[in-house]
Design a protein around this motif. Structure first.
Motif, PDB file in Angstrom:
ATOM      1  N   LEU A  92      18.480   4.121  14.130  1.00 56.79           N
ATOM      2  CA  LEU A  92      17.673   3.401  13.154  1.00 56.79           C
ATOM      3  C   LEU A  92      16.482   2.699  13.795  1.00 56.79           C
ATOM      4  O   LEU A  92      15.351   2.796  13.304  1.00 56.79           O
ATOM      5  CB  LEU A  92      18.551   2.376  12.422  1.00 56.79           C
ATOM      6  N   LEU A  93      16.706   1.988  14.894  1.00 57.85           N
ATOM      7  CA  LEU A  93      15.616   1.229  15.507  1.00 57.85           C
ATOM      8  C   LEU A  93      14.531   2.138  16.060  1.00 57.85           C
ATOM      9  O   LEU A  93      13.345   1.784  16.048  1.00 57.85           O
ATOM     10  CB  LEU A  93      16.153   0.317  16.609  1.00 57.85           C
ATOM     11  N   GLU A  94      14.913   3.311  16.554  1.00 60.66           N
ATOM     12  CA  GLU A  94      13.908   4.250  17.045  1.00 60.66           C
ATOM     13  C   GLU A  94      13.000   4.706  15.913  1.00 60.66           C
ATOM     14  O   GLU A  94      11.771   4.748  16.061  1.00 60.66           O
ATOM     15  CB  GLU A  94      14.568   5.456  17.699  1.00 60.66           C
ATOM     16  N   VAL A  95      13.596   5.053  14.769  1.00 62.80           N
ATOM     17  CA  VAL A  95      12.799   5.478  13.618  1.00 62.80           C
ATOM     18  C   VAL A  95      11.882   4.350  13.171  1.00 62.80           C
ATOM     19  O   VAL A  95      10.685   4.554  12.911  1.00 62.80           O
ATOM     20  CB  VAL A  95      13.704   5.940  12.461  1.00 62.80           C
ATOM     21  N   ALA A  96      12.434   3.143  13.073  1.00 65.62           N
ATOM     22  CA  ALA A  96      11.615   1.997  12.652  1.00 65.62           C
ATOM     23  C   ALA A  96      10.429   1.802  13.578  1.00 65.62           C
ATOM     24  O   ALA A  96       9.303   1.538  13.122  1.00 65.62           O
ATOM     25  CB  ALA A  96      12.487   0.737  12.615  1.00 65.62           C
ATOM     26  N   LYS A  97      10.656   1.935  14.888  1.00 68.09           N
ATOM     27  CA  LYS A  97       9.612   1.668  15.871  1.00 68.09           C
ATOM     28  C   LYS A  97       8.506   2.720  15.839  1.00 68.09           C
ATOM     29  O   LYS A  97       7.311   2.386  15.816  1.00 68.09           O
ATOM     30  CB  LYS A  97      10.228   1.613  17.270  1.00 68.09           C
ATOM     31  N   VAL A  98       8.875   4.010  15.845  1.00 69.81           N
ATOM     32  CA  VAL A  98       7.836   5.041  15.934  1.00 69.81           C
ATOM     33  C   VAL A  98       6.997   5.091  14.665  1.00 69.81           C
ATOM     34  O   VAL A  98       5.770   5.270  14.726  1.00 69.81           O
ATOM     35  CB  VAL A  98       8.435   6.432  16.260  1.00 69.81           C
ATOM     36  N   VAL A  99       7.632   4.934  13.508  1.00 71.74           N
ATOM     37  CA  VAL A  99       6.873   4.971  12.261  1.00 71.74           C
ATOM     38  C   VAL A  99       5.959   3.750  12.153  1.00 71.74           C
ATOM     39  O   VAL A  99       4.793   3.851  11.758  1.00 71.74           O
ATOM     40  CB  VAL A  99       7.814   5.072  11.045  1.00 71.74           C
ATOM     41  N   ALA A 100       6.488   2.583  12.513  1.00 73.27           N
ATOM     42  CA  ALA A 100       5.672   1.366  12.451  1.00 73.27           C
ATOM     43  C   ALA A 100       4.480   1.460  13.389  1.00 73.27           C
ATOM     44  O   ALA A 100       3.373   1.020  13.050  1.00 73.27           O
ATOM     45  CB  ALA A 100       6.523   0.148  12.789  1.00 73.27           C
ATOM     46  N   THR A 101       4.690   2.027  14.572  1.00 72.01           N
ATOM     47  CA  THR A 101       3.579   2.169  15.517  1.00 72.01           C
ATOM     48  C   THR A 101       2.509   3.099  14.960  1.00 72.01           C
ATOM     49  O   THR A 101       1.311   2.802  15.035  1.00 72.01           O
ATOM     50  CB  THR A 101       4.092   2.697  16.869  1.00 72.01           C
ATOM     51  N   ALA A 102       2.933   4.241  14.396  1.00 74.14           N
ATOM     52  CA  ALA A 102       1.967   5.167  13.804  1.00 74.14           C
ATOM     53  C   ALA A 102       1.241   4.526  12.630  1.00 74.14           C
ATOM     54  O   ALA A 102       0.032   4.719  12.446  1.00 74.14           O
ATOM     55  CB  ALA A 102       2.675   6.442  13.359  1.00 74.14           C
ATOM     56  N   ALA A 103       1.957   3.749  11.831  1.00 73.00           N
ATOM     57  CA  ALA A 103       1.326   3.065  10.703  1.00 73.00           C
ATOM     58  C   ALA A 103       0.294   2.058  11.184  1.00 73.00           C
ATOM     59  O   ALA A 103      -0.788   1.915  10.604  1.00 73.00           O
ATOM     60  CB  ALA A 103       2.382   2.372   9.846  1.00 73.00           C
ATOM     61  N   SER A 104       0.618   1.360  12.269  1.00 73.99           N
ATOM     62  CA  SER A 104      -0.311   0.374  12.813  1.00 73.99           C
ATOM     63  C   SER A 104      -1.551   1.044  13.397  1.00 73.99           C
ATOM     64  O   SER A 104      -2.685   0.641  13.115  1.00 73.99           O
ATOM     65  CB  SER A 104       0.400  -0.460  13.881  1.00 73.99           C
ATOM     66  N   LEU A 105      -1.351   2.082  14.210  1.00 68.44           N
ATOM     67  CA  LEU A 105      -2.479   2.771  14.849  1.00 68.44           C
ATOM     68  C   LEU A 105      -3.412   3.408  13.823  1.00 68.44           C
ATOM     69  O   LEU A 105      -4.624   3.460  14.015  1.00 68.44           O
ATOM     70  CB  LEU A 105      -1.961   3.830  15.813  1.00 68.44           C
ATOM     71  N   SER A 106      -2.830   3.926  12.744  1.00 75.13           N
ATOM     72  CA  SER A 106      -3.627   4.618  11.724  1.00 75.13           C
ATOM     73  C   SER A 106      -4.147   3.677  10.652  1.00 75.13           C
ATOM     74  O   SER A 106      -4.793   4.124   9.706  1.00 75.13           O
ATOM     75  CB  SER A 106      -2.788   5.718  11.065  1.00 75.13           C
TER      76      SER A 106
END
Length: 290
Positions: A92-106
């Protein structure tokens, strides 16, 4: 009607350049697929009449979120999503982290398209249970929304326990979550828990049948007043009339690959070979459906 282009069977470096062309031509988004491995001893049956995947073992499947980050860096308005990301195969935490990072960068230009997948071997190699993947995804969806809020966040459920912590960066705005899959469980998950549904490739009549099922389920869950995305690929001959009819029945986005049948693209060579089909489809179809 939104028009999203797919990246499957394209080199990762080509996908980044094509994303820039698609952005400039006025499309709405790019879709990434998710396959982690191809085991030599593949025992899991693929959901097709043959039971085998339709691609050779050496086919490259770039990591979804690395690719989305690269494409976001060279575009300004294009959105990105998955068809689909096998979220319960990851922690769960891995999914939360990678998606949040992509959302932030984009700067908020991503949505998450989830599914439970079919390959047991992927789950085993990632250390996640396969048999309860549907139930875990049902819990993961609200858990992700809780973990993306920013500040001190936590989650306590049947399958996941997250003590209070900060997970930064968090998305600048809520990340839409769409569900893929055609089973009754997948359709109920989409209608009851998600912001939309991602299908595969259908005739317009077959797509309409799924729209009808989703509409009925959304009425059952009391969610008909909420926005809901429906994204599919249509195998009927492309035309503005086809996509206008699709929009009339409730389809909000279509997946397309204007270069798929272009012999110049198939022949290989310079990346510029993609530009012609992208721009022609934009002029003759996308612009006519705006």
């Amino acid at each position: 009607m939104q028009f999203w282009c797919g990246t499957p069977f394209m080199k990762a470096t080509e996908a980044v350049a094509v994303a820039r062309m698609v952005d400039e031509a006025g499309y709405d988004g790019m879709i990434c697929a998710d396959h982690l491995i191809y085991p030599r001893d593949l025992r899991s049956p693929y959901p097709s009449p043959s039971g085998k995947p339709g691609w050779p073992p050496e086919t490259a499947w770039p990591d979804t979120w690395v690719l989305i980050g690269a494409m976001a860096a060279v575009t300004t308005r294009l959105r990105f999503s998955n068809a689909v990301y096998i979220a319960p195969a990851r922690p769960l935490l891995e999914v939360a982290k990678v998606v949040a990072t992509a959302a932030s960068l984009s700067e908020g230009r991503v949505s998450l398209g989830v599914g439970i997948g079919w390959m047991r071997e992927e789950y085993e190699q990632l250390g996640q249970e396969f048999g309860n993947r549907g139930k875990r995804l049902d819990e993961m969806i609200p858990a992700l929304r809780a973990l993306w809020q920013g500040g001190w966040v936590s989650w306590s459920g049947e399958h996941y326990q997250v003590p209070e912590m900060m997970i930064e960066p968090h998305p600048p705005q809520p990340v839409p979550i769409l569900c893929g899959g055609e089973s009754d469980a997948a359709l109920r998950r989409a209608a009851g828990l998600c912001d939309g549904w991602i299908g595969t490739a259908y005739t317009l009549d077959d797509a309409a049948a799924y729209v009808g099922k989703l509409d009925a389920l959304r009425r059952e869950f009391g969610r008909t007043a909420e926005p809901f995305e429906i994204m599919v690929a249509l195998i009927d001959p492309p035309s503005p009339d086809l996509y206008k009819r699709a929009q009339d029945i409730g389809i909000t986005a279509v997946m397309c690959a204007p270069w798929m049948t272009d012999p110049a693209v198939a022949a290989g060579g310079d990346i510029e070979r993609y530009r012609g089909p992208i721009e022609r489809f934009a002029e003759t179809v996308v612009a006519e459906c705006r």
